[in-house]
Write an enzyme that holds these catalytic residues in place. Structure first.
Site, short mmCIF file in Angstrom:
data_model
loop_
_atom_site.label_atom_id
_atom_site.label_comp_id
_atom_site.label_asym_id
_atom_site.label_seq_id
_atom_site.Cartn_x
_atom_site.Cartn_y
_atom_site.Cartn_z
N GLY A 170 56.50 -37.71 44.24
CA GLY A 170 56.30 -39.07 44.45
C GLY A 170 56.28 -39.53 45.79
N SER A 171 55.75 -38.91 46.91
CA SER A 171 55.82 -39.61 48.26
C SER A 171 54.59 -40.63 48.22
CB SER A 171 55.31 -38.23 49.31
OG SER A 171 53.98 -37.84 49.11
N HIS B 210 42.88 -38.01 45.36
CA HIS B 210 42.51 -36.56 45.35
C HIS B 210 42.46 -36.23 46.76
CE1 HIS B 210 40.79 -32.57 43.77
NE2 HIS B 210 39.87 -32.89 44.94
N ASP C 232 34.38 -37.27 33.65
CA ASP C 232 34.35 -35.92 34.40
C ASP C 232 35.60 -36.12 35.50
OD1 ASP C 232 30.82 -36.20 34.26
OD2 ASP C 232 32.30 -35.40 33.04
#
Ligand code: GRF
Length: 219
Positions: A13-14, A110, A144
């Protein structure tokens, strides 16, 4: 109008902590209504409790498959009706149904410069490939995996002696900066998507196009 967000987490959870810290600077403009994890033991839930944010554990192991899990997740989204749902280290892949029902409302981070290095082990793969920059991407989620309109990225130079862990450490700091910037843009209602599915940021001070690497240095 106060923007309402839900944050989905699975780990330490940073990134969530960066989101919490930034939201706490603008309590009237943006609020976190719920932090949900598929892992009841995720330290991210401890961070949320400490910040007095409602938490929910929704173990994916309680459900037959992704479809059933996402049906339950959709009920939670409908109940809270957030402006945005932020995935902050949420390690589950969402099915097309829920992604489409919440089109342009689900945002993910990401740890690579998408579209390069989709999937897992991004830092090890970047080092292996001999690329000169790693980094992170915050993007709208599409069905996707690791696709979707890019909102902000930050590039991190790869050093000769980098390991995947030393690189991950530097990229994580940029992730936090990117998520803090994203929270400010949500609070300012500054994020738009044009007819070509490209993200437009309405911010005179800071445009992702302004600098080669918008995140080097303090923001
Ligand atoms: C981050 O590196 C994120 O990019 C990846 O998982 C990690 C989450 O870290 N998806 P944390 O739980 O936010 O600390």
């Amino acid at each position: 109008m106060t923007k309402k967000i839900i944050v989905l987490v699975s780990g330490s959870g940073s990134n969530l902590q960066a989101i919490i810290d930034e939201c706490q600077k603008m309590p009237k403009e943006i609020e976190i209504d719920l932090v949900l994890s598929n892992k009841p033991s995720a330290f991210a839930l401890v961070r949320a409790r400490e910040a007095k944010i409602p938490v929910m554990a929704l173990p994916h192991t309680d459900y037959q498959d992704r479809k059933e899990y996402d049906e339950q997740l959709a009920k939670v989204f409908e109940e809270y009706n957030p402006d945005y749902i932020l995935l902050a280290g949420f390690m589950r892949i969402l099915t097309a149904d829920i992604v489409e029902s919440w089109h342009n409302k689900i945002i993910n981070i990401h740890p690579s410069l998408l579209p390069a290095f989709k999937g897992l082990d991004t830092h090890a793969r970047a080092i292996e490939a001999g690329v000169r920059f790693a980094g992170c991407t915050i993007h709208f989620v599409r069905s996707d995996v690791d696709c979707g309109p890019i909102i902000i990225q930050s590039a991190v130079p790869i050093q000769e002696d980098d390991t995947k862990d030393s690189l991950a450490e530097r990229v994580l700091l940029e992730e936090h900066k990117c998520y803090r910037q994203l929270v400010r843009w949500i609070a300012d209602d500054a994020i738009f998507i044009d007819e070509h599915d490209k993200v437009i940021i309405d911010d005179a001070e800071f445009s992702p196009y302004a600098l080669a690497n918008p995140m080097i240095g303090e923001i």
